[in-house]
Design a protein around this motif. Structure first.
Motif, PDB file in Angstrom:
ATOM      1  N   ASP A 104      -2.648   0.237   0.785  1.00 18.09           N
ATOM      2  CA  ASP A 104      -3.528   0.282  -0.382  1.00 18.09           C
ATOM      3  C   ASP A 104      -4.524   1.430  -0.206  1.00 18.09           C
ATOM      4  OD1 ASP A 104      -5.164  -0.161  -2.541  1.00 18.09           O
ATOM      5  OD2 ASP A 104      -5.401  -2.311  -2.188  1.00 18.09           O
ATOM      6  N   PHE A 105      -4.379   2.470  -1.032  1.00 18.38           N
ATOM      7  CA  PHE A 105      -5.270   3.630  -0.977  1.00 18.38           C
ATOM      8  C   PHE A 105      -6.463   3.497  -1.925  1.00 18.38           C
ATOM      9  CE2 PHE A 105      -1.907   5.658   1.341  1.00 18.38           C
ATOM     10  CZ  PHE A 105      -2.454   6.760   1.958  1.00 18.38           C
ATOM     11  N   ASN A 135      -6.713  -4.321  -4.480  1.00 22.47           N
ATOM     12  CA  ASN A 135      -5.994  -5.336  -5.258  1.00 22.47           C
ATOM     13  C   ASN A 135      -4.642  -5.706  -4.669  1.00 22.47           C
ATOM     14  OD1 ASN A 135      -7.760  -5.914  -7.482  1.00 22.47           O
ATOM     15  ND2 ASN A 135      -7.352  -3.836  -8.225  1.00 22.47           N
ATOM     16  N   LEU A 136      -4.096  -4.826  -3.834  1.00 21.28           N
ATOM     17  CA  LEU A 136      -2.753  -5.054  -3.312  1.00 21.28           C
ATOM     18  C   LEU A 136      -2.657  -6.382  -2.571  1.00 21.28           C
ATOM     19  CD1 LEU A 136       0.146  -3.997  -2.731  1.00 21.28           C
ATOM     20  CD2 LEU A 136      -0.786  -2.927  -0.673  1.00 21.28           C
ATOM     21  N   ALA A 166      -6.810  -2.071   1.735  1.00 25.05           N
ATOM     22  CA  ALA A 166      -7.910  -1.121   1.577  1.00 25.05           C
ATOM     23  C   ALA A 166      -9.225  -1.800   1.937  1.00 25.05           C
ATOM     24  CB  ALA A 166      -7.956  -0.606   0.136  1.00 25.05           C
ATOM     25  N   SER A 167     -10.237  -0.980   2.158  1.00 19.29           N
ATOM     26  CA  SER A 167     -11.585  -1.498   2.389  1.00 19.29           C
ATOM     27  C   SER A 167     -12.284  -1.726   1.059  1.00 19.29           C
ATOM     28  CB  SER A 167     -12.390  -0.495   3.220  1.00 19.29           C
ATOM     29  OG  SER A 167     -13.749  -0.873   3.273  1.00 19.29           O
ATOM     30  N   GLN A 168     -13.056  -2.810   0.979  1.00 24.15           N
ATOM     31  CA  GLN A 168     -13.853  -3.072  -0.221  1.00 24.15           C
ATOM     32  C   GLN A 168     -15.289  -2.573  -0.069  1.00 24.15           C
ATOM     33  OE1 GLN A 168     -13.111  -7.384  -0.717  1.00 24.15           O
ATOM     34  NE2 GLN A 168     -12.434  -6.874  -2.777  1.00 24.15           N
ATOM     35  N   LYS A 224       2.109 -13.631 -14.456  1.00 29.05           N
ATOM     36  CA  LYS A 224       2.264 -14.902 -13.744  1.00 29.05           C
ATOM     37  C   LYS A 224       2.430 -14.661 -12.240  1.00 29.05           C
ATOM     38  CE  LYS A 224       5.329 -18.921 -13.461  1.00 29.05           C
ATOM     39  NZ  LYS A 224       6.642 -19.478 -13.861  1.00 29.05           N
ATOM     40  N   ALA A 225       3.232 -13.664 -11.891  1.00 26.89           N
ATOM     41  CA  ALA A 225       3.466 -13.350 -10.485  1.00 26.89           C
ATOM     42  C   ALA A 225       2.189 -12.840  -9.819  1.00 26.89           C
ATOM     43  CB  ALA A 225       4.587 -12.311 -10.359  1.00 26.89           C
ATOM     44  N   SER A 226       1.470 -11.960 -10.519  1.00 20.64           N
ATOM     45  CA  SER A 226       0.226 -11.415  -9.970  1.00 20.64           C
ATOM     46  C   SER A 226      -0.785 -12.523  -9.698  1.00 20.64           C
ATOM     47  CB  SER A 226      -0.384 -10.387 -10.937  1.00 20.64           C
ATOM     48  OG  SER A 226       0.472  -9.284 -11.086  1.00 20.64           O
TER      49      SER A 226
END
Length: 270
Positions: A38-39, A45-46, A88-90, A219-221
């Protein structure tokens, strides 16, 4: 040798992270050791879409800064042994990424035996997006069939041709693929949406897949499970087809025509 694939677009909200998760999972399900990075530094969100948000301890920036190692930071998927996520970092901003730091992480992942490194790029042309595409061997340019989305994707193609490491060093160009998301044949027929042919005419790159507009994606997300697992849904099947094409298999494009309604549906307005 690891293959670095960036999933990119100019416009936000076109389904890059959904596509990164589905394609990365699809490759792993085929037995390929795969990591999805996740970049999107500062947002992240990944991990939500992959269903591993509660397992994040260290992240991509921690590895770059030497605050953790890969073993501590990689999250192994609970469903597929060959699939990993580097979140990724938040709490940092995109300037936390450096070419040297990203290069070192990619080299270390290659040494760990990863066959595919999927880089989930943030939208636009800022630092995170440039870093995601810089080291790419291949690019999956993700776009909706709308003029603004396609125009922004054209800018990304220009960046791949000029800002990538391959372009800088005069190597073989980044191999480009078009992934068309949220495609709705009924809206295309009404003229509310560009057709596959329209988008291909504008961008002039080979098509990897057409992902139909589908409630299965949301739905999947929301359930933290990549949509490719939903093999009954048209979106899940379309992503599986795209993975097959990515690894060199011939697959006909599906879901390009509107579904013909049966007699019962026509009679009762279904």
């Amino acid at each position: 040798m690891a293959k670095v694939i960036v999933v990119t677009s100019g416009k936000g909200g076109v389904g890059k992270t959904t596509s990164s998760a589905a394609i990365g999972t699809g490759l792993a399900l085929r037995g390929h050791k795969t990591v999805i990075i996740d970049f999107d530094i500062g947002l992240r969100n990944l991990d939500l879409i992959m269903g591993c948000e509660r397992r994040v301890v260290y992240d991509f920036v921690n590895v770059i800064k030497g605050e953790s190692n890969l073993k501590q930071s990689l999250i192994k998927d609970k469903r597929v042994d060959t699939l990993f996520v580097l979140p990724a970092s938040q709490t940092r901003d995109k300037d936390a990424l450096s070419k040297e730091g990203v290069a070192k992480v990619l080299e270390d992942l290659a040494e760990e035996g990863f066959e595919f490194i999927i880089c989930d790029s943030p939208a636009g042309i800022e630092t995170g997006a440039i870093m995601a595409l810089y080291f790419a061997d291949e690019a999956i340019v993700t776009t909706n069939p709308e003029v603004s989305s396609v125009r922004d994707s054209d800018r990304i193609l220009g960046m791949l041709a000029s800002k990538s490491k391959r372009a800088e060093q005069g190597l073989e160009p980044v191999k480009e693929h078009l992934l068309l998301t949220r495609y709705n044949p009924e809206r295309v027929k009404r003229g509310d949406m560009l057709s596959v042919e329209d988008v291909q005419d504008i961008l002039a790159i080979p098509i990897l897949g057409v992902i139909p507009e589908s409630p299965a994606v949301l739905k999947a997300s929301n359930s933290g499970e990549p949509v490719i697992y939903d093999s009954e849904s048209d979106a899940g099947q379309a992503y599986a087809d795209a993975v097959s094409r990515l690894i060199g298999e011939e697959m006909p494009l599906r879901f390009l025509e509107e579904e013909k309604k049966g007699l019962f549906s026509r009679l009762f307005g279904g």
